[in-house]
Design an enzyme around this catalytic site. Structure first.
Site, PDB file in Angstrom:
ATOM      1  N   LEU A  49     -90.910  76.370 -32.820  1.00 17.16           N
ATOM      2  CA  LEU A  49     -91.261  76.239 -34.235  1.00 17.16           C
ATOM      3  C   LEU A  49     -91.947  74.904 -34.497  1.00 17.16           C
ATOM      4  CD1 LEU A  49     -90.845  76.768 -37.413  1.00 17.16           C
ATOM      5  CD2 LEU A  49     -88.632  75.668 -37.084  1.00 17.16           C
TER       6      LEU A  49
ATOM      7  N   SER B  19     -88.395  79.991 -36.168  1.00 14.85           N
ATOM      8  CA  SER B  19     -87.127  79.613 -36.777  1.00 14.85           C
ATOM      9  C   SER B  19     -86.427  78.570 -35.923  1.00 14.85           C
ATOM     10  CB  SER B  19     -86.231  80.851 -36.910  1.00 14.85           C
ATOM     11  OG  SER B  19     -84.924  80.511 -37.286  1.00 14.85           O
TER      12      SER B  19
ATOM     13  N   GLU C  12     -88.827  79.562 -31.229  1.00 19.84           N
ATOM     14  CA  GLU C  12     -87.475  79.124 -31.557  1.00 19.84           C
ATOM     15  C   GLU C  12     -87.372  77.613 -31.488  1.00 19.84           C
ATOM     16  OE1 GLU C  12     -84.795  82.904 -29.963  1.00 19.84           O
ATOM     17  OE2 GLU C  12     -85.030  81.141 -28.690  1.00 19.84           O
ATOM     18  N   CYS C  13     -86.922  76.982 -32.553  1.00 19.01           N
ATOM     19  CA  CYS C  13     -86.585  75.569 -32.603  1.00 19.01           C
ATOM     20  C   CYS C  13     -87.741  74.697 -32.124  1.00 19.01           C
ATOM     21  CB  CYS C  13     -85.303  75.312 -31.810  1.00 19.01           C
ATOM     22  SG  CYS C  13     -84.474  73.784 -32.291  1.00 19.01           S
ATOM     23  N   GLY C  14     -87.740  74.244 -30.875  1.00 21.93           N
ATOM     24  CA  GLY C  14     -88.854  73.451 -30.378  1.00 21.93           C
ATOM     25  C   GLY C  14     -90.176  74.189 -30.470  1.00 21.93           C
TER      26      GLY C  14
END
Length: 457
Positions: free
Chosen positions: A335, A431, A331-333
């Site tokens: 990714l 994502s 997730e986010c970081g």
């Protein structure tokens, strides 16, 4: 009973007031459970640092009204005292009628106060006010008769003369003043591009918390506060979850670079039979042994990109594990870490895992908001055409879009299409969208099922 710390707008000092109350309570040696309205990760870190208990997020968009009530009613009675920190201004929420059943303040602090039927302590920034403070307090108390304001905290009071003017103005309202915080220029928590700097990066935090506890002990009316904060109801047990027959070992990246996790998500994995093994992409030279899955949360990999890039053996181990088929959520970081490179704010490039053939580039533009995401094809976590809700909060973008994106995304509040998002590989779900699994329990269930299919490495 409990209370919600609400602000008349963002930036009035809700977090400072909350931490002051929590620190003073903990100094008394009592057990305190805290909650945070909204999707925030960093404020709950500070709560947990003070209380020693995981803070729970209460978010009607990411979960549901029913989940908020269940979560609060389960965790609150397990401690002597309970405190909820609000989000933004008291009535600031999501106003899109199609998604919120006509509520213009959906997911706001006021909405959560109504759901839980608990009173509010309103924090007012008095730094540029004197007589007008009464109009503000009166407006917030009278706008919605379904909520109750139990009292006020006056923040950033400049002098005894200033306090006298404020009290005189407020006297006709007969609202208790439960606390007064003076302008404390020496008590600040530093921030950066995504908000407050997390607790693990603040060596001076103990000193700050002790100073806040001193203020709480001295300048709050505890005779009136303690009855409001006292937990009263009996705990409601969590609904039963199907438990796997055999344990599955999942490596969860957690250090200064990766620390954005909802505690409820980790709890769900454990309730489903997972053994969570926490490890550090910054400091460990190898992955934990015998893992069957990996979970990379958000955080600040851009801040620690040089150290992450220098840990070459670990980067290779992560890449080899994914290539070997280990199911992975990022997730986010997380990714960003799986990309070929992170390009920092200064334009420096730092090599990362490289499982995703793209670069994550930092920029000044903030991407922020709730998302409704439509799954484009079947994945190991989700079925095509299913809708999920999540939250984005980042200052980076991928320079190449995925040929197999996970989602077609829309803003939650107005259904504006925000484009394709996420990167799908057969065993990778990556994502920018953060998800809370409280009302999406099939995600951790399917994650564990997929992990069990893989032979341990």
């Amino acid at each position: 009973m409990s209370i919600i710390i609400a602000g008349e707008r963002s930036g009035v000092g809700k977090t400072t007031v909350t931490l002051t109350l929590l620190a003073s309570l903990r100094r008394r040696g009592v057990k305190v459970q805290s909650f945070k309205v909204g999707p925030d990760y960093i404020d709950p870190m500070f709560h947990q640092y003070v209380t020693g208990l995981p803070c729970r997020n209460l978010d009607a968009v990411l979960t549901s009204e029913n989940y908020i009530q269940k979560c609060f009613n389960h965790h609150s009675p397990q401690s002597e005292y309970t405190l909820v920190e609000g989000v933004m201004g008291l009535f600031d929420g999501i106003g899109q009628l199609a998604n919120t059943n006509g509520k213009t303040d959906f997911a706001s602090t006021a909405h959560v106060a109504r759901l839980l039927n608990i009173p509010i302590i309103l924090v007012i920034d008095c730094s540029r006010l004197s007589g007008s403070v009464a109009a503000i307090a009166h407006g917030y108390c009278s706008l919605d008769s379904r909520i109750k304001v139990a009292g006020l905290v006056l923040n950033r009071v400049g002098s005894d003369r200033h306090l006298s003017l404020l009290k005189t103005s407020l006297a006709p309202l007969q609202l208790p003043i439960l606390g007064v915080l003076r302008r404390q220029d020496n008590i600040t928590i530093p921030d950066r591009h995504l908000g407050l700097i997390p607790t693990s990066e603040l060596p001076e935090l103990d000193q700050i918390i002790n100073s806040l506890a001193d203020i709480g002990d001295t300048y709050f009316d505890w005779d009136k506060l303690l009855p409001l904060l006292k937990s009263s109801s009996s705990p409601i047990p969590n609904s039963q979850l199907p438990i796997t027959n055999s344990s599955v070992k999942i490596a969860v990246a957690r250090d200064q670079a990766f620390n954005f996790y909802y505690q409820d998500n980790l709890d769900l994995l454990e309730q489903l039979g997972a053994e969570l093994v926490f490890w550090s992409p910054l400091n460990d030279s190898q992955l934990p042994k015998d893992i069957q899955g990996m979970y990379f949360g958000g955080g600040f990999p851009e801040v620690f990109a040089p150290q992450l890039a220098a840990n070459i053996s670990l980067i290779q181990a992560v890449k080899n594990s994914i290539l070997a088929g280990i199911p992975t959520i990022a997730e986010c970081g997380g990714l960003m870490y799986l990309c070929e490179q992170i390009i920092d704010f200064d334009g420096n490039s730092w090599p990362m895992v490289g499982i995703l053939p793209t670069h994550a580039q930092m920029d000044k533009r903030l991407t922020l908001g709730y998302r409704r995401a439509v799954i484009l094809e079947n994945t190991f976590l989700l079925d095509s055409n299913k809708h999920i809700f999540g939250h984005e909060f980042h200052r980076s973008h991928l320079i190449t879009n995925s040929p197999q994106p996970l989602f077609n995304t829309y803003r939650y509040d107005c259904d504006e299409n925000t484009g394709f998002e996420g990167w799908y590989l057969p065993n990778v779900h990556a994502s920018y969208i953060h998800q809370h699994w409280g009302e999406s329990r099939e995600i951790p269930q399917r994650f564990i099922q997929e992990c069990l299919k893989n032979q341990q490495i």
